[in-house]
Design a protein around this motif. Structure first.
Motif, mmCIF file in Angstrom:
data_model
loop_
_atom_site.group_PDB
_atom_site.id
_atom_site.type_symbol
_atom_site.label_atom_id
_atom_site.label_comp_id
_atom_site.label_asym_id
_atom_site.label_seq_id
_atom_site.Cartn_x
_atom_site.Cartn_y
_atom_site.Cartn_z
ATOM 1 N N THR A 100 3.524 10.466 -9.281
ATOM 2 C CA THR A 100 2.928 10.734 -10.590
ATOM 3 C C THR A 100 2.191 12.062 -10.571
ATOM 4 O OG1 THR A 100 2.679 8.367 -10.990
ATOM 5 C CG2 THR A 100 1.369 9.845 -12.353
ATOM 6 N N GLU A 101 1.420 12.311 -9.512
ATOM 7 C CA GLU A 101 0.684 13.569 -9.397
ATOM 8 C C GLU A 101 1.628 14.767 -9.300
ATOM 9 O OE1 GLU A 101 -1.871 12.984 -6.043
ATOM 10 O OE2 GLU A 101 -3.317 11.814 -7.197
ATOM 11 N N VAL A 102 2.727 14.607 -8.575
ATOM 12 C CA VAL A 102 3.704 15.687 -8.443
ATOM 13 C C VAL A 102 4.328 15.983 -9.806
ATOM 14 C CG1 VAL A 102 5.971 16.284 -7.459
ATOM 15 C CG2 VAL A 102 4.191 15.333 -6.006
ATOM 16 N N ALA A 103 4.662 14.945 -10.551
ATOM 17 C CA ALA A 103 5.259 15.135 -11.868
ATOM 18 C C ALA A 103 4.288 15.845 -12.811
ATOM 19 C CB ALA A 103 5.681 13.794 -12.460
ATOM 20 N N LYS A 104 3.008 15.453 -12.767
ATOM 21 C CA LYS A 104 2.002 16.106 -13.606
ATOM 22 C C LYS A 104 1.832 17.570 -13.215
ATOM 23 C CE LYS A 104 -0.887 12.114 -14.712
ATOM 24 N NZ LYS A 104 -2.213 11.502 -14.512
ATOM 25 N N ARG A 105 1.806 17.841 -11.900
ATOM 26 C CA ARG A 105 1.639 19.210 -11.413
ATOM 27 C C ARG A 105 2.825 20.074 -11.836
ATOM 28 N NH1 ARG A 105 1.217 18.463 -6.032
ATOM 29 N NH2 ARG A 105 3.404 18.888 -5.697
ATOM 30 N N ASN A 106 4.043 19.540 -11.714
ATOM 31 C CA ASN A 106 5.227 20.297 -12.107
ATOM 32 C C ASN A 106 5.239 20.575 -13.604
ATOM 33 O OD1 ASN A 106 6.136 20.429 -9.492
ATOM 34 N ND2 ASN A 106 7.487 18.671 -9.682
ATOM 35 N N ALA A 107 4.825 19.595 -14.404
ATOM 36 C CA ALA A 107 4.770 19.791 -15.851
ATOM 37 C C ALA A 107 3.750 20.876 -16.205
ATOM 38 C CB ALA A 107 4.428 18.486 -16.554
ATOM 39 N N LYS A 108 2.592 20.846 -15.546
ATOM 40 C CA LYS A 108 1.560 21.843 -15.805
ATOM 41 C C LYS A 108 2.033 23.229 -15.387
ATOM 42 C CE LYS A 108 -3.223 23.010 -14.729
ATOM 43 N NZ LYS A 108 -4.419 22.639 -13.960
ATOM 44 N N THR A 109 2.707 23.318 -14.252
ATOM 45 C CA THR A 109 3.221 24.591 -13.772
ATOM 46 C C THR A 109 4.234 25.167 -14.760
ATOM 47 O OG1 THR A 109 2.891 23.919 -11.484
ATOM 48 C CG2 THR A 109 4.422 25.740 -11.863
ATOM 49 N N GLU A 110 5.133 24.325 -15.250
ATOM 50 C CA GLU A 110 6.128 24.789 -16.218
ATOM 51 C C GLU A 110 5.460 25.242 -17.517
ATOM 52 O OE1 GLU A 110 9.404 25.340 -15.886
ATOM 53 O OE2 GLU A 110 9.090 24.881 -13.772
ATOM 54 N N ARG A 111 4.450 24.509 -17.962
ATOM 55 C CA ARG A 111 3.740 24.864 -19.189
ATOM 56 C C ARG A 111 3.021 26.203 -19.028
ATOM 57 N NH1 ARG A 111 -1.454 23.924 -20.367
ATOM 58 N NH2 ARG A 111 -1.634 22.441 -18.672
ATOM 59 N N LEU A 112 2.341 26.391 -17.895
ATOM 60 C CA LEU A 112 1.634 27.640 -17.644
ATOM 61 C C LEU A 112 2.597 28.813 -17.466
ATOM 62 C CD1 LEU A 112 -1.190 26.403 -15.265
ATOM 63 C CD2 LEU A 112 -1.400 27.084 -17.650
ATOM 64 N N LYS A 113 3.737 28.568 -16.835
ATOM 65 C CA LYS A 113 4.727 29.620 -16.658
ATOM 66 C C LYS A 113 5.274 30.058 -18.014
ATOM 67 C CE LYS A 113 9.087 30.621 -14.341
ATOM 68 N NZ LYS A 113 10.155 30.080 -13.485
ATOM 69 N N ALA A 114 5.556 29.095 -18.890
ATOM 70 C CA ALA A 114 6.053 29.434 -20.225
ATOM 71 C C ALA A 114 5.010 30.240 -20.999
ATOM 72 C CB ALA A 114 6.425 28.169 -20.986
ATOM 73 N N SER B 287 0.832 -1.208 0.000
ATOM 74 C CA SER B 287 0.000 0.000 0.000
ATOM 75 C C SER B 287 0.864 1.255 0.000
ATOM 76 C CB SER B 287 -0.922 0.019 1.215
ATOM 77 O OG SER B 287 -1.804 -1.075 1.165
ATOM 78 N N ALA B 288 1.921 1.253 0.797
ATOM 79 C CA ALA B 288 2.807 2.415 0.870
ATOM 80 C C ALA B 288 3.514 2.636 -0.464
ATOM 81 C CB ALA B 288 3.827 2.228 1.985
ATOM 82 N N ARG B 289 3.962 1.574 -1.098
ATOM 83 C CA ARG B 289 4.650 1.690 -2.383
ATOM 84 C C ARG B 289 3.717 2.235 -3.452
ATOM 85 N NH1 ARG B 289 4.645 -2.289 -5.925
ATOM 86 N NH2 ARG B 289 4.326 -3.798 -4.286
ATOM 87 N N VAL B 290 2.496 1.711 -3.506
ATOM 88 C CA VAL B 290 1.519 2.172 -4.502
ATOM 89 C C VAL B 290 1.143 3.626 -4.233
ATOM 90 C CG1 VAL B 290 -0.840 1.840 -5.342
ATOM 91 C CG2 VAL B 290 0.633 -0.135 -4.989
ATOM 92 N N ALA B 291 0.958 3.983 -2.977
ATOM 93 C CA ALA B 291 0.623 5.363 -2.627
ATOM 94 C C ALA B 291 1.743 6.308 -3.041
ATOM 95 C CB ALA B 291 0.359 5.481 -1.131
#
Length: 78
Positions: A34-48, A24-28
């Motif tokens: 994954t969510e952090v990576a998506k959020r960072n990608a979106k932030t970089e895209r919006l900043k650009a 459970s801990a590994r899956v969490a």
């Protein structure tokens, strides 16, 4: 005998609850990463996009400049 070598060969068996908790801990952690990576990608895209818009707006003259409102002189009570 070296304790590290003994522990590497004869690891204590995890209980059923510990195994489920580890899974459970590994899956969490995977979901969160994954969510952090998506959020960072979106932030970089919006900043650009924001920087691009600011660069475009900086090149244009202010056509829609809002004039400041004129202040009425304050009236003193007599």
């Amino acid at each position: 005998m070296n304790h590290d070598a003994v522990n590497a060969v004869f690891r204590p068996a995890l209980t059923k609850m510990e195994t489920k908790a580890d899974i459970s801990a590994r899956v969490a952690r995977q979901i969160i990463d994954t969510e952090v990576a998506k959020r960072n990608a979106k932030t970089e895209r919006l900043k650009a996009a924001r920087l691009e818009m600011e660069a475009i707006e900086a090149g244009k003259p202010e056509e829609n400049a809002v004039a400041q409102k004129k202040r009425r002189p304050s009236v003193k009570a007599k």
